[in-house]
Design a protein around this motif. Sequence first.
Motif, mmCIF file in Angstrom:
data_model
loop_
_atom_site.group_PDB
_atom_site.id
_atom_site.type_symbol
_atom_site.label_atom_id
_atom_site.label_comp_id
_atom_site.label_asym_id
_atom_site.label_seq_id
_atom_site.Cartn_x
_atom_site.Cartn_y
_atom_site.Cartn_z
ATOM 1 N N LEU A 122 38.305 -46.110 -73.812
ATOM 2 C CA LEU A 122 38.537 -45.748 -75.213
ATOM 3 C C LEU A 122 37.244 -45.281 -75.866
ATOM 4 O O LEU A 122 37.212 -44.267 -76.572
ATOM 5 C CB LEU A 122 39.129 -46.943 -75.971
ATOM 6 C CG LEU A 122 39.288 -46.794 -77.487
ATOM 7 C CD1 LEU A 122 40.147 -45.594 -77.846
ATOM 8 C CD2 LEU A 122 39.869 -48.073 -78.091
ATOM 9 N N SER A 123 36.149 -45.986 -75.617
ATOM 10 C CA SER A 123 34.861 -45.630 -76.233
ATOM 11 C C SER A 123 34.399 -44.242 -75.793
ATOM 12 O O SER A 123 33.789 -43.503 -76.578
ATOM 13 C CB SER A 123 33.795 -46.677 -75.895
ATOM 14 O OG SER A 123 33.382 -46.580 -74.543
ATOM 15 N N LEU A 124 34.681 -43.874 -74.549
ATOM 16 C CA LEU A 124 34.314 -42.532 -74.059
ATOM 17 C C LEU A 124 35.062 -41.446 -74.829
ATOM 18 O O LEU A 124 34.475 -40.419 -75.207
ATOM 19 C CB LEU A 124 34.620 -42.413 -72.562
ATOM 20 C CG LEU A 124 33.756 -43.239 -71.611
ATOM 21 C CD1 LEU A 124 34.283 -43.115 -70.180
ATOM 22 C CD2 LEU A 124 32.296 -42.808 -71.671
ATOM 23 N N GLN A 125 36.351 -41.673 -75.082
ATOM 24 C CA GLN A 125 37.141 -40.681 -75.817
ATOM 25 C C GLN A 125 36.735 -40.622 -77.292
ATOM 26 O O GLN A 125 36.746 -39.550 -77.895
ATOM 27 C CB GLN A 125 38.642 -40.998 -75.693
ATOM 28 C CG GLN A 125 39.186 -40.820 -74.290
ATOM 29 C CD GLN A 125 38.990 -39.412 -73.746
ATOM 30 O OE1 GLN A 125 39.011 -38.425 -74.485
ATOM 31 N NE2 GLN A 125 38.778 -39.319 -72.439
ATOM 32 N N ILE A 126 36.362 -41.779 -77.851
ATOM 33 C CA ILE A 126 35.895 -41.806 -79.249
ATOM 34 C C ILE A 126 34.659 -40.913 -79.403
ATOM 35 O O ILE A 126 34.549 -40.141 -80.357
ATOM 36 C CB ILE A 126 35.569 -43.261 -79.688
ATOM 37 C CG1 ILE A 126 36.841 -44.083 -79.774
ATOM 38 C CG2 ILE A 126 34.845 -43.273 -81.037
ATOM 39 C CD1 ILE A 126 36.600 -45.580 -79.843
ATOM 40 N N LYS A 127 33.756 -41.011 -78.436
ATOM 41 C CA LYS A 127 32.546 -40.169 -78.449
ATOM 42 C C LYS A 127 32.906 -38.687 -78.480
ATOM 43 O O LYS A 127 32.346 -37.914 -79.258
ATOM 44 C CB LYS A 127 31.700 -40.461 -77.197
ATOM 45 C CG LYS A 127 30.573 -41.446 -77.395
ATOM 46 C CD LYS A 127 29.686 -41.457 -76.155
ATOM 47 C CE LYS A 127 28.460 -42.326 -76.362
ATOM 48 N NZ LYS A 127 27.591 -42.341 -75.169
ATOM 49 N N GLN A 128 33.843 -38.305 -77.617
ATOM 50 C CA GLN A 128 34.247 -36.903 -77.535
ATOM 51 C C GLN A 128 34.893 -36.430 -78.840
ATOM 52 O O GLN A 128 34.615 -35.328 -79.327
ATOM 53 C CB GLN A 128 35.229 -36.710 -76.369
ATOM 54 C CG GLN A 128 34.630 -36.915 -74.998
ATOM 55 C CD GLN A 128 33.496 -35.930 -74.699
ATOM 56 O OE1 GLN A 128 33.586 -34.735 -74.986
ATOM 57 N NE2 GLN A 128 32.404 -36.442 -74.149
ATOM 58 N N ILE A 129 35.755 -37.267 -79.406
ATOM 59 C CA ILE A 129 36.448 -36.903 -80.648
ATOM 60 C C ILE A 129 35.468 -36.798 -81.806
ATOM 61 O O ILE A 129 35.519 -35.836 -82.596
ATOM 62 C CB ILE A 129 37.562 -37.929 -80.954
ATOM 63 C CG1 ILE A 129 38.694 -37.774 -79.941
ATOM 64 C CG2 ILE A 129 38.083 -37.767 -82.388
ATOM 65 C CD1 ILE A 129 39.716 -38.879 -79.978
ATOM 66 N N GLU A 130 34.553 -37.750 -81.916
ATOM 67 C CA GLU A 130 33.593 -37.709 -83.025
ATOM 68 C C GLU A 130 32.660 -36.507 -82.900
ATOM 69 O O GLU A 130 32.248 -35.925 -83.905
ATOM 70 C CB GLU A 130 32.821 -39.026 -83.100
ATOM 71 C CG GLU A 130 33.714 -40.173 -83.524
ATOM 72 C CD GLU A 130 32.990 -41.465 -83.825
ATOM 73 O OE1 GLU A 130 33.418 -42.170 -84.776
ATOM 74 O OE2 GLU A 130 32.028 -41.790 -83.097
#
Length: 284
Positions: free
Chosen positions: A269-277
């Motif tokens: 989840l944290s990896l995808q949050i990085k990409q989205i932000e």
Amino acid sequence: MKIGIIGDAKRAVAWERHLRPHQIVHEVELCPSISELGNVDACFLVDESEQNLDLLLEGIHQRLNCFLVALQPTDTEKLETIYRASMEAGVHVQFSHWPTLAPATQWMMDRMPRPSYLSISRDIHYTQFMNAKNEFRHFWIDELGLCMKWMDSGIHHIEAKNVLLNDTHPSALHLFIRFDNGSTADINIYTGASSNRHKRISGSRHEILDCDAPEQVVRIGRLSTGKHLYFEKQSFDPSKAAEKAALMFLKSVQMKRETPFTPYDAYQLSLQIKQIEKRLSQYH
């Protein structure tokens, strides 16, 4: 099982009450710090501080099965360390990702694994939205975590767009996610609503599940033999969410099986949050 609870005394006592109804719990020990904890089968870390992942890692190094009760952490490096350390130590770790742990969600995920369609919309009354950016961030992070967990597939593509009034006040966000297995999900958050509303709708070839998240009521839609859409209803008690989450964790420890929201789930989840932000920042 003997259970330890670490954290603020008031919240620790509340969690002790959630544990007492379970027959597998025979003793609960409340401690202000993990260093004072005796020999226990599992540990609840009730900690919203910025150091809570360090505390969790300390518990893992002590080979404790841990349930971290806090807002969903997003520090990728620390979460990767926790994931690897928990695997090495052979301990079970659960995060309090409430959208996944909620009784209605657990029932829906059992009934409809990997839906082909998932749509989540959350409207927040404008007078109740105070802690602007940080609060808003956790609204969509929580729903993204649920989509990833429920779909259980790699992400092929994400589109993201948000609206900031005067570049400071988050008013809306839309995420569209296409998964590797062809399923799709969308998340809509709106903070200027005249009333609160939080819906999660999932669909497959056979039925539709329509969940009122705060009320924990699910409508199940199917076609009758006459090809007409009809609905049944399934209700759950929102006040039992924490008690049931505690039991799921303890059962995972007891049965030596994966927890409902693992360190791997949190790390991914944290990896995808990085990409989205990163994507969202390109628009401002």
